[in-house]
Design a protein around this motif. Structure first.
Motif, short mmCIF file in Angstrom:
data_model
loop_
_atom_site.label_atom_id
_atom_site.label_comp_id
_atom_site.label_asym_id
_atom_site.label_seq_id
_atom_site.Cartn_x
_atom_site.Cartn_y
_atom_site.Cartn_z
N SER A 143 8.18 0.99 -7.33
CA SER A 143 9.26 1.84 -6.84
C SER A 143 9.04 2.17 -5.36
CB SER A 143 9.35 3.13 -7.66
OG SER A 143 8.14 3.86 -7.52
N ASP A 144 10.11 2.61 -4.70
CA ASP A 144 10.02 2.89 -3.26
C ASP A 144 8.93 3.91 -2.96
OD1 ASP A 144 12.01 1.11 -2.72
OD2 ASP A 144 13.62 2.61 -2.65
N GLU A 145 8.85 4.95 -3.76
CA GLU A 145 7.87 6.00 -3.50
C GLU A 145 6.45 5.48 -3.71
OE1 GLU A 145 6.53 9.49 -2.11
OE2 GLU A 145 8.61 8.78 -2.15
N ALA A 146 6.25 4.60 -4.70
CA ALA A 146 4.92 4.03 -4.95
C ALA A 146 4.48 3.16 -3.78
CB ALA A 146 4.93 3.22 -6.24
N VAL A 147 5.44 2.47 -3.17
CA VAL A 147 5.11 1.64 -2.01
C VAL A 147 4.82 2.51 -0.79
CG1 VAL A 147 6.04 -0.06 -0.37
CG2 VAL A 147 6.48 -0.32 -2.83
N ARG A 148 5.65 3.55 -0.62
CA ARG A 148 5.55 4.37 0.59
C ARG A 148 4.32 5.28 0.56
NH1 ARG A 148 10.41 5.47 0.89
NH2 ARG A 148 10.45 7.22 -0.60
N SER A 149 4.12 6.01 -0.50
CA SER A 149 3.05 7.00 -0.51
C SER A 149 1.72 6.48 -1.07
CB SER A 149 3.49 8.23 -1.31
OG SER A 149 3.76 7.89 -2.66
N LEU A 150 1.80 5.52 -2.00
CA LEU A 150 0.57 5.00 -2.61
C LEU A 150 0.15 3.64 -2.06
CD1 LEU A 150 1.28 5.98 -6.34
CD2 LEU A 150 0.00 7.27 -4.61
N LYS A 151 0.96 3.08 -1.19
CA LYS A 151 0.66 1.80 -0.52
C LYS A 151 0.48 0.65 -1.52
CE LYS A 151 0.57 4.11 3.31
NZ LYS A 151 1.77 4.09 4.17
N LEU A 152 1.20 0.69 -2.62
CA LEU A 152 1.13 -0.42 -3.57
C LEU A 152 1.95 -1.60 -3.03
CD1 LEU A 152 1.48 1.42 -7.00
CD2 LEU A 152 -0.59 0.50 -5.94
N ASP A 153 1.47 -2.82 -3.32
CA ASP A 153 2.10 -4.04 -2.80
C ASP A 153 2.29 -5.01 -3.95
OD1 ASP A 153 2.78 -6.46 -1.66
OD2 ASP A 153 1.50 -6.17 0.09
N ALA A 154 3.53 -5.13 -4.44
CA ALA A 154 3.81 -6.01 -5.58
C ALA A 154 3.47 -7.47 -5.26
CB ALA A 154 5.28 -5.90 -5.97
N GLY A 155 3.66 -7.89 -4.00
CA GLY A 155 3.34 -9.27 -3.63
C GLY A 155 1.88 -9.59 -3.81
N LYS A 156 1.02 -8.69 -3.35
CA LYS A 156 -0.41 -8.90 -3.49
C LYS A 156 -0.82 -8.83 -4.96
CE LYS A 156 -4.88 -7.06 -1.94
NZ LYS A 156 -5.55 -6.01 -1.14
N LEU A 157 -0.26 -7.90 -5.68
CA LEU A 157 -0.62 -7.72 -7.09
C LEU A 157 -0.22 -8.94 -7.92
CD1 LEU A 157 0.53 -3.99 -7.52
CD2 LEU A 157 -1.84 -4.83 -7.54
N VAL A 158 0.94 -9.52 -7.66
CA VAL A 158 1.38 -10.65 -8.47
C VAL A 158 0.58 -11.91 -8.14
CG1 VAL A 158 3.20 -11.72 -7.05
CG2 VAL A 158 3.48 -11.57 -9.53
N ARG A 159 0.13 -12.04 -6.88
CA ARG A 159 -0.71 -13.20 -6.53
C ARG A 159 -2.02 -13.15 -7.28
NH1 ARG A 159 1.48 -12.68 -1.26
NH2 ARG A 159 -0.19 -11.29 -0.62
N GLU A 160 -2.63 -11.97 -7.37
CA GLU A 160 -3.90 -11.83 -8.07
C GLU A 160 -3.74 -12.12 -9.56
OE1 GLU A 160 -4.93 -7.87 -7.02
OE2 GLU A 160 -5.69 -8.40 -5.03
N ALA A 161 -2.63 -11.69 -10.14
CA ALA A 161 -2.38 -11.97 -11.55
C ALA A 161 -2.09 -13.46 -11.78
CB ALA A 161 -1.20 -11.13 -12.05
N ALA A 162 -1.36 -14.08 -10.85
CA ALA A 162 -0.98 -15.49 -11.00
C ALA A 162 -2.18 -16.41 -11.00
CB ALA A 162 -0.01 -15.88 -9.88
N ALA A 163 -3.25 -16.01 -10.33
CA ALA A 163 -4.45 -16.85 -10.30
C ALA A 163 -5.00 -17.06 -11.70
CB ALA A 163 -5.50 -16.21 -9.40
#
Length: 887
Positions: A827-847
């Motif tokens: 969510s927008d707030e998770a990206v803004r305040s918690l600095k979560l990055d779906a792109g990085k997270l999905v790459r690690e899972a895809a491996a």
């Protein structure tokens, strides 16, 4: 003397010695699959040295365009870093085919260098093969060279061989001492740039056997080569080839475009870059002018590497926009008089190079970013080499050739794992081979065969007749095939894009089915696919046919229907070429063709898709000409230059002799062509274009059928249309398209409605799952596996979920038809305040599922090949999220 005068004086000198001055062969070798590029002056005479061809003259001289950027002779890595390496150069040469030999070759070389060009005799050295006493004595007898300047060397320096077997012989090289005090004698052949080889005189007198022994040739030949750029620099008193007037106009143009001045420094980064740009612009311009195009395989990839290497060096000069295409005009202006193809193809070459530059520049910035990220990670990890996988990713995704990555790595003090890169490359090639089974099978079916060099040339009589008596001279077995050679044949051998004839050959004992006919030098080889024993009245395998080794009377018959269908298609390519030039423009040039009995394929230069309207216009133009039923004129034994003066177009890929055959459709088309054609263009019947596509950057392809095949196609399409009318219950005068469109629109609306219903149900399920998900530091974490749901639906669901919960992160995954799909969202707030990055997270899972992907911090997707790894992918995702939230 300026460079033009030096080149011309060489040619004039040997013209005065009764040599035929021949034109340079193209840098794209014709009928020689062993070479990507012409790399020596002798290439166009290779058939003579192999005893497989002849010329109407016995003495020749020329300036040959050469490229050395691949294989054994590869100077690419050295270009720009020294004073004398080039990927493109001219080689001045003179030849004797069984005429004069060592005495004349040595005497004339000395006469030109010292008598005409006035090079200082005291600075010239001659080297001879260590046991070639004849050449040693001739240097003493026919020249006034100082005896102490005649030096002996061994196999490495003074014995020339075409290959592991074949023609070879000793050579005598002429070197010049450029040291300040003339003390360079000890430096001959040690690789010092102050004492360089000017001219190599090769004396071809042996044939190397398979066991390594040398057998004297019945005829002795002379083959010489002298680097034009090198001798020009010497005669102009320059210490570097790049300082001569050959390169000055190119440097002036680069300065004009970039504002950087050339200072002739070996160490200066900008001077290195300018030398690279000057050299590479020559290579690209000459190669493309001769019909090559950048691509992903073979010579096309070599040219693409060269261009991208140049683009990277242009950045060193502060130039980040297309520059190489602007160099073409300089070369056309300064060298077009000697090589007229530079003027003729200038616009085409400029367009191809510009398109390639723009394409690479579009990805260069992003590729450089990825490279910098790799380097930053290496510094943190303490590694010293860019991994093979990273180097391959730069190559495969951003078009970075390995040598470009190596160059960039060296600039920041790193190496490249080239073995790892090669491993990745081989894996990709293995995958590509699996995807090209049909193509590979066709390639294997068209393999090589044994040579018949000992037989006399085949007389081709197929222009006049399709049936003729002949004498069977030789038969060879090659696997499960049988290869036959006749003294004369009506069978056309594959050449110039036209396939070889099919038919039969009959002797007293056998009837042979000929599946194809090919050339081997001046021989026509008939490839037998089936045989019938006439004595026993039974079929026999071609490989089981027995011969007693003596010549036999035979009857050769070409399959008439096959030949006529092929002729229709071949003549149609000439009409297509003319129509394309009329409709699209004079820049259209043939770049390849395939003519079979069933269809034709025509490749040509053009820089955008040919629109349906243009195709219709081209087809209309061709068929309008066919209806005029004009007869063809065939001009035989025309001098090549006279043919060009007549306006004849030469075809890329064909090898033209000094006297050629011209096929003319009066007022429509005139081309150099050795193929077979209809007598009257009305016999083509009609041409129907069936396809238009891209072959490479700036190269388009048209496929078409004629005659019987065109008629069969139209009948098939008519029957299909009638069936559609019946299925849709349409009246005979009612157009089917509106009804079909109405049905498609209705189906599309139903599919959209169904998808919306499915998505709504899916979201209700997922919303409940999200509400019950684990919460860490105020952020809801969700994972859900949904097998049978496609990637697009997962992505839409992820987008909807991230909008429903203000602080959430999740992974949706599943397997559909064997394909793994992953969608991560935040969510927008998770990206803004918690600095979560779906792109990085999905790459690690895809491996974990042997895949990859990425996207924005808010929403990212990935795919994979290993469904069994989905559990680990979910675990990895959750662990990464918690680490980010708790860190």
């Amino acid at each position: 003397m300026n460079s033009r005068e030096i080149r011309q004086s060489f040619l004039d000198f040997f013209a005065g010695k009764e040599h035929r001055i021949v034109r340079s062969a193209p840098v794209i070798p014709a009928e020689d699959p062993t070479l990507l590029f012409t790399n020596a002056g002798m290439n166009q005479f290779k058939d003579v040295f192999l005893g497989k061809g002849s010329r109407e003259y016995v003495r020749a001289a020329d300036t040959q365009k050469c490229i050395r950027a691949s294989g054994k002779h590869n100077d690419l890595e050295d270009v720009g870093r020294d004073t004398y390496h080039h990927t493109f150069f001219e080689m001045l040469g003179n030849w004797s085919f069984g005429d004069y030999y060592k005495k004349e070759a040595i005497g004339w070389a000395w006469e030109l260098l010292t008598g005409v060009w006035k090079l200082p005799k005291e600075r010239l050295y001659a080297t001879v093969y260590h046991d070639d006493e004849e050449s040693l004595e001739l240097w003493k007898q026919v020249t006034d060279i100082a005896p102490s300047h005649i030096l002996k060397f061994g196999d490495k320096d003074n014995f020339w061989e075409m290959g592991e077997t074949g023609p070879c012989g000793p050579c005598s090289e002429i070197h010049i001492d450029l040291t300040p005090d003339g003390s360079g004698g000890p430096l001959v052949n040690v690789g010092d740039h102050r004492v360089i080889e000017l001219w190599n005189l090769v004396f071809i007198q042996y044939n190397r056997q398979g066991d390594g022994s040398l057998e004297p040739l019945p005829q002795k030949h002379v083959d010489t080569g002298m680097g034009f750029e090198r001798v020009t620099a010497v005669m102009q008193g320059k210490s570097s080839n790049y300082d001569s007037d050959v390169f000055t106009p190119l440097f002036d143009r680069i300065t004009e475009l970039t504002g950087v001045t050339y200072t002739a420094s070996l160490e200066s980064a900008t001077d290195i870059a300018m030398r690279v740009l000057a050299d590479h612009s020559r290579t690209l311009t000459f190669a493309l002018s001769d019909g090559a195009v950048p691509g992903n395989e073979g010579r096309g990839y070599v040219l693409r590497r060269i261009l991208r290497r140049a683009v990277r060096y242009a950045g060193t000069l502060g130039c980040h926009e297309p520059i190489m295409f602007r160099m073409v005009g300089v070369l056309a202006d300064t060298m077009g008089e000697v090589f007229p193809e530079l003027h003729k193809q200038r616009k085409t070459v400029e367009k191809i190079i510009r398109a390639e530059e723009e394409s690479f520049l579009a990805t260069l910035g992003r590729g450089t970013e990825i490279f910098n990220e790799v380097v930053a990670a290496m510094k943190v990890a303490g590694t010293a080499a860019v991994s093979g996988a990273d180097a391959f990713r730069l190559y495969d995704t951003f078009g970075f050739p390995l040598d470009l990555t190596r160059l960039m790595a060296a600039e920041v003090g790193f190496d490249v794992d080239e073995q790892g890169f090669e491993h990745c490359m081989q894996e990709q090639k293995a995958r590509a081979r699996m995807d090209r089974k049909d193509k590979m099978r066709a390639s294997e079916d068209g393999g090589s065969w044994e040579w018949f060099a000992e037989e006399r040339p085949t007389a081709f009589i197929g222009y006049e007749t399709l049936e003729a008596p002949a004498t069977l001279l030789a038969a060879r077995k090659a696997g499960d095939r049988l290869l036959l050679v006749l003294d004369r044949t009506p069978f056309y051998a594959e050449s110039g894009g036209q396939v070889g004839d099919r038919g039969t050959i009959e002797t007293g004992a056998y009837r042979f089915e000929v599946a194809e006919t090919r050339k081997d030098g001046e021989l026509f080889v008939h490839v037998v696919s089936a045989a019938h024993d006439k004595v026993r009245d039974c079929a026999v395998a071609p490989s089981d046919v027995e011969f007693d080794g003596t010549a036999a009377a035979a009857e050769a018959s070409v399959d008439r229907n096959s030949r006529v269908d092929t002729e229709r298609n071949h003549t149609a390519t000439h009409l297509l070429h003319a129509a394309l030039r009329k409709v699209l423009g004079e820049h259209v040039q043939q770049k390849g063709s395939l003519v079979t009995p069933e269809r034709l394929r025509f490749d040509f230069s053009h820089f955008s898709r040919v629109s349906p309207e243009e195709l219709e216009q081209v087809e209309h133009e061709v068929n309008a000409q066919i209806r005029k039923a004009e007869g063809l004129n065939r001009h035989v034994d025309v001098p090549y230059e006279d043919a060009l003066s007549m306006g004849a177009l030469a075809f890329f890929g064909d090898k033209y002799a000094d006297r050629v055959r011209v096929v003319e459709v009066p007022g429509i088309s005139i081309e150099l062509c050795g193929g077979t054609h209809v007598g009257n263009i009305g016999q083509i019947g009609m041409v129907k274009v069936v396809g238009e596509s891209s072959v490479a950057s700036g190269i388009r392809r048209i496929e078409a059928v004629t005659g019987r095949a065109a008629e069969a196609l139209l009948w098939k399409e008519y029957r299909d249309l009638q069936e559609i009318r019946q299925l849709m219950k349409l009246k005979s005068d009612e157009a089917p398209l509106p009804k079909i469109q109405e049905l498609l629109d209705g189906r599309k609306a139903l599919e959209k409605q169904l998808q919306e219903t499915r998505l709504a149900g899916l979201l209700d399920t997922l919303a409940a799952s999200l509400a019950g998900g684990e919460e860490v530091n105020g952020c809801r974490i969700m994972t859900e596996r949904l097998d049978g749901v496609g990637g697009d639906e997962l992505r839409q669901a992820g987008q909807a979920l991230r909008d429903r919960v203000p602080m959430a992160v999740g992974l949706l995954c599943g397997v559909d038809d064997g394909k793994v799909s992953l969608v991560a969202f935040a969510s927008d707030e998770a990206v803004r305040s918690l600095k979560l990055d779906a792109g990085k997270l999905v790459r690690e899972a895809a491996a974990c599922v042997k895949g990859g992907g990425g996207g924005k911090p808010e929403l990212a997707t990935a795919g994979g090949k290993d469904p069994d790894g989905l559990g680990k992918a979910v675990e990895a995702f959750v662990a990464s999220v918690k680490s980010a939230l708790q860190g």
